[in-house]
Design a protein around this motif. Sequence first.
Motif, PDB file in Angstrom:
ATOM      1  N   ARG A   1       0.832  -1.206   0.000  1.00 25.59           N
ATOM      2  CA  ARG A   1       0.000   0.000   0.000  1.00 25.59           C
ATOM      3  C   ARG A   1       0.866   1.256   0.000  1.00 25.59           C
ATOM      4  N   ALA A   2       1.925   1.270   0.828  1.00 29.26           N
ATOM      5  CA  ALA A   2       2.823   2.427   0.868  1.00 29.26           C
ATOM      6  C   ALA A   2       3.506   2.624  -0.478  1.00 29.26           C
ATOM      7  N   LEU A   3       3.814   1.528  -1.152  1.00 28.11           N
ATOM      8  CA  LEU A   3       4.429   1.633  -2.471  1.00 28.11           C
ATOM      9  C   LEU A   3       3.508   2.369  -3.433  1.00 28.11           C
ATOM     10  N   ARG A   4       2.254   1.959  -3.475  1.00 26.03           N
ATOM     11  CA  ARG A   4       1.307   2.547  -4.427  1.00 26.03           C
ATOM     12  C   ARG A   4       0.928   3.980  -4.066  1.00 26.03           C
ATOM     13  N   SER A   5       0.687   4.222  -2.789  1.00 22.65           N
ATOM     14  CA  SER A   5       0.109   5.511  -2.404  1.00 22.65           C
ATOM     15  C   SER A   5       1.138   6.565  -2.004  1.00 22.65           C
ATOM     16  N   VAL A   6       2.337   6.137  -1.628  1.00 28.58           N
ATOM     17  CA  VAL A   6       3.341   7.095  -1.139  1.00 28.58           C
ATOM     18  C   VAL A   6       4.566   7.145  -2.060  1.00 28.58           C
ATOM     19  N   LEU A   7       5.211   6.024  -2.248  1.00 32.90           N
ATOM     20  CA  LEU A   7       6.514   6.036  -2.912  1.00 32.90           C
ATOM     21  C   LEU A   7       6.431   6.306  -4.411  1.00 32.90           C
ATOM     22  N   LEU A   8       5.637   5.540  -5.120  1.00 32.93           N
ATOM     23  CA  LEU A   8       5.579   5.733  -6.572  1.00 32.93           C
ATOM     24  C   LEU A   8       5.111   7.139  -6.974  1.00 32.93           C
ATOM     25  N   PRO A   9       4.125   7.737  -6.282  1.00 31.59           N
ATOM     26  CA  PRO A   9       3.736   9.107  -6.653  1.00 31.59           C
ATOM     27  C   PRO A   9       4.831  10.148  -6.430  1.00 31.59           C
ATOM     28  N   LEU A  10       5.730   9.906  -5.452  1.00 36.34           N
ATOM     29  CA  LEU A  10       6.782  10.886  -5.167  1.00 36.34           C
ATOM     30  C   LEU A  10       8.021  10.673  -6.022  1.00 36.34           C
ATOM     31  N   TYR A  11       8.165   9.473  -6.578  1.00 32.64           N
ATOM     32  CA  TYR A  11       9.343   9.154  -7.395  1.00 32.64           C
ATOM     33  C   TYR A  11       8.907   8.739  -8.806  1.00 32.64           C
ATOM     34  N   PRO A  12       8.183   9.576  -9.512  1.00 28.22           N
ATOM     35  CA  PRO A  12       7.757   9.178 -10.859  1.00 28.22           C
ATOM     36  C   PRO A  12       8.968   9.059 -11.774  1.00 28.22           C
ATOM     37  N   ARG A  13       8.902   8.140 -12.696  1.00 24.36           N
ATOM     38  CA  ARG A  13       9.967   8.052 -13.692  1.00 24.36           C
ATOM     39  C   ARG A  13       9.641   9.089 -14.765  1.00 24.36           C
ATOM     40  N   ALA A  14      10.029  10.299 -14.510  1.00 20.19           N
ATOM     41  CA  ALA A  14       9.662  11.430 -15.360  1.00 20.19           C
ATOM     42  C   ALA A  14      10.817  12.414 -15.394  1.00 20.19           C
ATOM     43  N   ALA A  15      10.571  13.561 -16.012  1.00 21.58           N
ATOM     44  CA  ALA A  15      11.622  14.573 -16.127  1.00 21.58           C
ATOM     45  C   ALA A  15      11.994  15.159 -14.777  1.00 21.58           C
ATOM     46  N   TYR A  16      11.152  14.958 -13.761  1.00 22.73           N
ATOM     47  CA  TYR A  16      11.425  15.584 -12.468  1.00 22.73           C
ATOM     48  C   TYR A  16      10.875  14.742 -11.325  1.00 22.73           C
ATOM     49  N   PHE A  17      11.660  14.629 -10.265  1.00 25.28           N
ATOM     50  CA  PHE A  17      11.147  14.262  -8.949  1.00 25.28           C
ATOM     51  C   PHE A  17      11.952  15.078  -7.942  1.00 25.28           C
TER      52      PHE A  17
END
Length: 341
Positions: free
Chosen positions: A60-76
């Motif tokens: 649950r923490a992975l889905r709701s906390v970690l992945l949203p804060l560390y997107p594989r995108a131009a910025y985190f």
Amino acid sequence: MLRIHFTDVDLARTRLAPAPDPMFEIAASLHRLQFRGGRWAYAGWYRTTRQRLREAGLERALRSVLLPLYPRAAYFPDFLTPADAVNGLDAGLESILATPPQRVVEEMTILDRTVGAPAWAGQLAGREARQEFAGILRAYFEAVVAPHAEQVQARIEAERAVRSRGLLDGGVEGMLAGLRPMLRWSPPVLEVAYPRQAEDRDLYLNGRGLTLVPSYFNWGEPVAFADPGLPPVVWYSLLHEPEARSVTAGAPDQSLTNLLGRARAVALRAASAGATTGEIARAAGVSASAASRHATALRDAGLITTVRHGPAVLHTLTPTGASLLRAATRRAEDDVTGTAV
């Protein structure tokens, strides 16, 4: 493209991190869970990660906390990978906790503007929320990164051995020139192949120097801080090879028996200082093809690791290989002194 501009002072202050950066390995491993590229290089890790997350109660923490804060995108957010995390997990978590609240708010605003931030992200400006977040990061690290620590450390040490050769042969510029293809040294500028969605930009070091941090879990694209005012750091990917085939029952004993042969014992000792296949061949007095076969046997036994260095390859010890060599050395010393083992 990120263009990093050096002066002579910057070259003198450029260094290679001595150890993996646990905070960045957390970030990069989360990116691996969001992207299928390079899965062959992390096959063993993928096989165990989901189960470890379930066992640790972190799904649950992975889905709701970690992945949203560390997107594989131009910025985190930059504050999630503090520069002093190369000093260890505790140092990295302390830096996150010490981040000024205003900086947290500003970086979360950039995240929201870039790819969208979770509604609760602003709460991390508060110390209590960040302490809870730090606990999640520690649990995640211990569940899915720490179990691979020896393999990660071995690969980082091999990379350092390769870069040290470049440093000895051509100074800091020689080391930088060996970082192709992801980083290209065009004096006095280091050109960094950046994510396609990121804008081209220039970073002037202005005497601060640069810290280069090889990363096990990063794949393909180097990463630098978005804020040019932060200490200059570039995290870059190791050049991975397919994971070695798993050892069948009884194979470890056979592999160690093979090491009793003179040539492989010499090869193992040569790898303790980092050795190319040609150097192993010369040390053992065998042909290059025979040296390659001996290196393969040592690598299959988990005793050495191999990375490419230009047209050649460089062999270095894994932690297991180093332990075996130390034990053999102690035994030899004890035999000389007459001490029972």
